[in-house]
Design a protein around this motif. Structure first.
Motif, mmCIF file in Angstrom:
data_model
loop_
_atom_site.group_PDB
_atom_site.id
_atom_site.type_symbol
_atom_site.label_atom_id
_atom_site.label_comp_id
_atom_site.label_asym_id
_atom_site.label_seq_id
_atom_site.Cartn_x
_atom_site.Cartn_y
_atom_site.Cartn_z
ATOM 1 N N HIS A 89 0.831 -1.208 0.000
ATOM 2 C CA HIS A 89 0.000 0.000 0.000
ATOM 3 C C HIS A 89 0.867 1.260 0.000
ATOM 4 C CE1 HIS A 89 -2.092 -3.311 2.182
ATOM 5 N NE2 HIS A 89 -2.998 -3.038 1.253
ATOM 6 N N THR A 90 0.754 2.051 -1.052
ATOM 7 C CA THR A 90 1.591 3.234 -1.223
ATOM 8 C C THR A 90 1.358 4.274 -0.131
ATOM 9 O OG1 THR A 90 1.614 2.913 -3.620
ATOM 10 C CG2 THR A 90 2.215 5.100 -2.804
ATOM 11 N N ASP A 91 0.099 4.582 0.158
ATOM 12 C CA ASP A 91 -0.195 5.618 1.159
ATOM 13 C C ASP A 91 0.357 5.228 2.533
ATOM 14 O OD1 ASP A 91 -1.462 7.127 -0.738
ATOM 15 O OD2 ASP A 91 -3.495 6.525 -0.161
ATOM 16 N N ALA A 92 0.231 3.965 2.896
ATOM 17 C CA ALA A 92 0.741 3.509 4.191
ATOM 18 C C ALA A 92 2.264 3.536 4.213
ATOM 19 C CB ALA A 92 0.225 2.109 4.503
ATOM 20 N N SER A 93 2.883 3.228 3.090
ATOM 21 C CA SER A 93 4.345 3.265 3.008
ATOM 22 C C SER A 93 4.860 4.692 3.185
ATOM 23 C CB SER A 93 4.818 2.693 1.662
ATOM 24 O OG SER A 93 4.410 1.349 1.511
ATOM 25 N N SER A 121 1.768 -4.302 -13.749
ATOM 26 C CA SER A 121 1.521 -2.915 -14.154
ATOM 27 C C SER A 121 1.087 -2.058 -12.973
ATOM 28 C CB SER A 121 0.456 -2.875 -15.254
ATOM 29 O OG SER A 121 -0.766 -3.441 -14.796
ATOM 30 N N GLU A 122 0.237 -2.623 -12.087
ATOM 31 C CA GLU A 122 -0.178 -1.880 -10.895
ATOM 32 C C GLU A 122 1.016 -1.604 -9.986
ATOM 33 O OE1 GLU A 122 -4.757 -3.434 -10.118
ATOM 34 O OE2 GLU A 122 -3.064 -4.689 -9.489
ATOM 35 N N CYS A 123 1.848 -2.600 -9.824
ATOM 36 C CA CYS A 123 3.022 -2.435 -8.964
ATOM 37 C C CYS A 123 3.958 -1.371 -9.515
ATOM 38 C CB CYS A 123 3.752 -3.766 -8.830
ATOM 39 S SG CYS A 123 5.134 -3.702 -7.689
ATOM 40 N N GLU A 173 2.388 2.094 -8.895
ATOM 41 C CA GLU A 173 2.457 2.502 -7.497
ATOM 42 C C GLU A 173 3.895 2.798 -7.071
ATOM 43 O OE1 GLU A 173 -0.214 3.020 -5.286
ATOM 44 O OE2 GLU A 173 -1.188 2.956 -7.247
ATOM 45 N N THR A 174 4.837 2.015 -7.570
ATOM 46 C CA THR A 174 6.238 2.250 -7.242
ATOM 47 C C THR A 174 6.708 3.576 -7.824
ATOM 48 O OG1 THR A 174 6.701 -0.125 -7.174
ATOM 49 C CG2 THR A 174 8.587 1.341 -7.431
ATOM 50 N N ASP A 175 6.287 3.875 -9.051
ATOM 51 C CA ASP A 175 6.626 5.162 -9.660
ATOM 52 C C ASP A 175 6.066 6.315 -8.841
ATOM 53 O OD1 ASP A 175 8.050 4.069 -11.745
ATOM 54 O OD2 ASP A 175 6.370 4.061 -13.148
ATOM 55 N N GLN A 176 4.839 6.137 -8.338
ATOM 56 C CA GLN A 176 4.219 7.180 -7.519
ATOM 57 C C GLN A 176 5.009 7.395 -6.233
ATOM 58 O OE1 GLN A 176 0.089 6.482 -6.527
ATOM 59 N NE2 GLN A 176 0.106 8.004 -4.882
#
Length: 425
Positions: free
Chosen positions: A141-145, A180-182, A185-188
């Motif tokens: 989860h990007t926001d939690a990270s 693709s989702e990963c 999200e990693t780019d974000q």
């Protein structure tokens, strides 16, 4: 700050005993020294230093050697997302443990309130246990990270936070992403974290296409990489079946461009000498996590053999496979493992207290490519330090007349450690 710059000013000057490691010496004890944020000199130079630094030299704190300074410790492998069940759930081998306990809990971090509760507690706890720098695993989860990174900054800890990337072999269907989702999200996350991002890319949980994507992102942007390798024998066999075209577990990461001088791989209990040579050639580091290795019955890393291969080596707590967030515990378990290997083979050269001290400090900074900033008290680096008291009232240590600083510094502080982080100024 350059000490020859007479216009410079320091906020604090400390006087006393400083203990650190250098590339040439596992432990150096600097007694009767004065350290300012710009210099470290022998105490007898205090008069000349007073002329240079004026009123600031009178602000020093005086410590006898029972209270000393050491570099902040570096935890190079800790799963912040697993902290809620630390000290429990140690009844299963690694792969069953992940599917039964880890993935179901990590799926909960989509809830930021839940994430904030756990992450606040784990950062506060690790700071109290010695690491001024921590290399954290989060979740998918990007926001939690991002929240974990913000909390570490809030509590004064240098942190490298890695978003988990996984697209396969999860026992929890909702706890995985497509490649693709990963990537998206990693780019974000990279936009926010700049170059402190670490990509978690555990081979048993990633397809070849996802590993390739992560390798491309990491190398294009010079990002750090963290994962695990050869933790237990069942895992090693699983990787062979998942990646049959690769020569070894190490070869899986190598073929996907994930072994670089910015890579930290935890465990490595069952690496062959040939694989260790690849680690040396690529400059990749191994994070030794002895508590977890024993608690989950994975194996025992022969640290001496790794050092003989001139591979970068550091220590990690590996919460929650490891039941303690304390780097002191990681140091103790490192010594215990080494002594166990000596019991099994009397020809094995047991690690010394000095060597383990270096692994917990300078070794960690080297593994994370931060040794130009932290890891010891070399002029020009950040003043990243702990103040250690081995003689607190009613403490468990008894000190006796005639004991030099080396005994409490290298032995007794492993039995009891009370640390106060010194703010980075």
């Amino acid at each position: 700050m350059n000490r020859n710059d007479t216009t410079a000013r320091v906020a604090h000057v400390f006087r006393g005993t400083f203990v650190h490691s250098t590339p040439r010496a596992a432990v150096g004890i600097l007694q009767n020294c004065v350290l300012g944020i710009a210099f470290i000199e022998k105490d007898q130079d205090v008069v000349s230093l007073s002329k240079l630094w004026g009123e600031y030299i009178n602000q020093y704190e005086l410590y006898i050697f029972y209270i000393f300074f050491m570099p902040g410790m570096v935890d190079t492998h800790i799963h912040a997302s697993q902290y809620s069940y630390t000290g429990t759930a140690l009844d299963l081998p690694l792969l069953e443990w992940l599917n039964t306990y880890t993935f179901p809990v990590e799926a909960k971090y989509k809830d930021l309130e839940f994430a904030n509760n756990v992450y606040t507690k784990v950062v506060r706890r690790t700071v109290k246990n010695g690491p001024t720098t921590a290399c954290y695993f989060a979740t998918i989860h990007t926001d939690a990270s991002l929240l974990l990174g913000e909390l570490a900054d809030k509590f004064g800890q240098r942190a490298l936070v890695g978003k988990v990337c996984m697209d396969s072999n999860s026992a929890v269907p909702q706890y995985k992403e497509s490649p693709s989702e990963c990537k998206e999200e990693t780019d974000q996350l990279c936009k926010y974290e700049n170059k402190n991002i670490l990509s978690d890319c555990f081979a048993p949980s990633c397809s070849s296409s996802l590993l390739s994507e992560l390798g491309e992102i990491a190398n294009k942007n010079k990002f750090h990489i963290q994962s695990r390798i050869s933790e237990n024998e069942e895992e090693v066999e699983l990787v062979k079946t998942l990646f049959p075209s690769c020569k070894s577990y190490t070869d899986v990461y190598l073929m996907h461009n994930l072994l670089t001088d910015r890579t930290v791989m935890a465990h490595g209990c069952h690496l062959t000498d040939e694989e260790l040579e690849i680690f040396r050639e690529t400059g990749s580091a191994i994070s030794h996590c002895p508590n977890s290795n024993i608690s989950v019955c994975s194996g025992m890393l022969n640290v001496r053999n790794v050092l003989n291969h001139r591979v970068k080596l550091c220590l990690g707590t590996d919460v929650a496979g490891g039941y303690s967030p304390s780097m002191l515990d990681a140091m103790r378990r490192t010594l215990d493992t080494s002594k166990t290997l000596t019991i099994q083979d009397p020809q094995h050269k047991t690690l010394s207290f000095e060597e383990v001290f270096r692994l917990a400090t300078l070794g960690g900074s080297e593994a994370l490519s931060l040794d130009d900033q932290i890891g010891n008290f070399v002029v020009g680096k950040d003043f990243d330090a702990l103040r250690v008291n081995v003689c607190v009232p009613d403490g468990p240590i008894d000190l006796f007349p005639g004991e030099g600083p080396k005994i409490p510094v290298l032995s007794k502080f492993l039995i009891y450690l009370r640390v106060v982080p010194v703010p980075d100024t």
